[in-house]
Design an enzyme around this catalytic site. Structure first.
Site, short mmCIF file in Angstrom:
data_model
loop_
_atom_site.label_atom_id
_atom_site.label_comp_id
_atom_site.label_asym_id
_atom_site.label_seq_id
_atom_site.Cartn_x
_atom_site.Cartn_y
_atom_site.Cartn_z
N ARG A 1 -14.03 18.49 28.65
CA ARG A 1 -13.58 17.47 27.69
C ARG A 1 -14.56 16.30 27.58
NH1 ARG A 1 -11.43 21.38 26.96
NH2 ARG A 1 -9.21 21.88 26.85
N SER B 1 -2.86 15.81 22.94
CA SER B 1 -2.77 15.59 24.38
C SER B 1 -3.18 14.16 24.73
CB SER B 1 -3.67 16.58 25.12
OG SER B 1 -3.22 17.91 24.95
N GLU C 1 -7.14 11.02 27.42
CA GLU C 1 -7.89 11.90 26.53
C GLU C 1 -7.94 11.30 25.13
OE1 GLU C 1 -7.55 16.50 24.92
OE2 GLU C 1 -7.26 16.10 27.06
#
Length: 322
Positions: free
Chosen positions: A182, A231, A301
């Site tokens: 990520r 998310s 995130e």
């Protein structure tokens, strides 16, 4: 408190006159982000194409803040707004996806992830099905190495085209992007404009079946019809964010109009009238409770940006990183 967008444009009078894109002062970011919350952009600029964006970057002094957004799926904007320019890459100038040879696709940074999955299906290219379940745009996918179902963006990237703050073109290889979980270590000052993907040939029926499974799973376990940014937190090593949130008793937790979804508790939702302050306060409350319960520090995130309203502040939870 930031000055008006009109005042900023007046300071740059004449420097932006040749642009073909749209300049809009004092535009509410709640109209752009999927959370439908947050203060205004001082000035919103939507360039017509890469050439127009380059001209804009060359015209705007580097000391003026500049933020680039795509389709707004993973942004939490604070209620005081975003100073300087917010550049939004439009679907018209940056949203195309085309097949350039048997195994390669080129996609603009504003192309929705789902559009890339659909183009790959049409081209008979496998292992793009995961994009069918990611609610975002390709620019964001490149920046955060988006992934799902065991596949990540970095596995498909050949090269990325970008502009720097001076409007100069750069072409980055997969290695240049510096991918990790990520994350990309490519300079945050680079504005991604397009990407060349490499796929592998596959049977269309198999690809379609994989996409259908992704869609079914997403609709079954995620609040896809809510105002959400996707998310909220990255998965910690060795566990899932939602599991730790659930164990800490935060499923369904509310702050004002913000709530951790009952369906998937790593998804934060705007139940109707949430402010940016509600959403960020909820997120920090969840981080604190998870750390208190399990000793795990969750990392955002979702990207948080902008100014707090006058008199508002949120103390970020500073748990020990383990």
């Amino acid at each position: 408190m930031m000055e008006s967008g009109e005042a900023l444009l007046k300071k740059l009078d004449g420097r932006l006159s040749g642009l073909r894109g749209r300049l809009t002062p004092d535009t509410g970011m709640d109209k752009i982000t999927w959370f439908r919350a947050g203060g205004p952009a001082q000035v919103l600029f939507q360039p017509s194409d890469e050439e127009d964006l380059s001209a804009f970057l060359k015209a705007v002094p580097e000391e003026i803040p500049l933020l680039v957004v795509g389709i707004g799926s993973n942004l939490l904007v604070r209620d005081g707004g975003v100073p300087g320019f917010v550049v939004r890459l439009s679907a018209k100038g940056f949203g195309e996806v085309e097949q350039v040879c048997d195994t390669q696709l080129r996609a603009g940074a504003a192309a929705p992830d789902k559009r890339v999955a659909a183009a790959a299906l049409e081209a008979g290219l496998a292992d793009f099905h995961f994009y069918h379940g990611i609610p975002g745009g390709i620019g964001g996918a490149l920046r955060m190495n988006a992934g799902a179902n065991g596949v990540e963006t970095r596995e498909r990237v050949v090269e990325v085209r970008a502009l720097d703050r001076k409007g100069e073109v750069h072409v980055l290889s997969n290695a240049d992007m510096g991918y990790a979980y990520r994350h990309s270590s490519a300079s945050p000052d680079l504005i991604f404009t397009s990407v060349l993907f490499e796929g592998v040939p596959g049977e269309r029926d198999d690809i379609r079946r994989a996409m259908d499974e992704v869609q079914h799973h997403r609709e079954t376990v995620q609040p896809v019809r809510e105002k959400t940014g996707g998310s909220t937190f990255k998965n910690p090593e060795g566990t899932s964010a939602w599991k730790e949130i659930d164990k800490a008793g935060c499923r369904g937790l509310r702050v004002g109009g913000a709530q951790m979804s009952e369906m998937h508790c790593n998804f934060m939702i705007n139940t109707g009238n949430a402010t940016g302050h509600d959403l960020e306060t909820l997120g920090e409350t969840v981080r604190a409770r998870v750390f208190e319960n399990s000793g795990i520090r969750l990392h955002w995130e979702i990207k948080r940006l902008g100014l707090f309203r006058e008199g508002e502040q949120i103390e970020e939870f500073l748990g020990k990183i383990i």
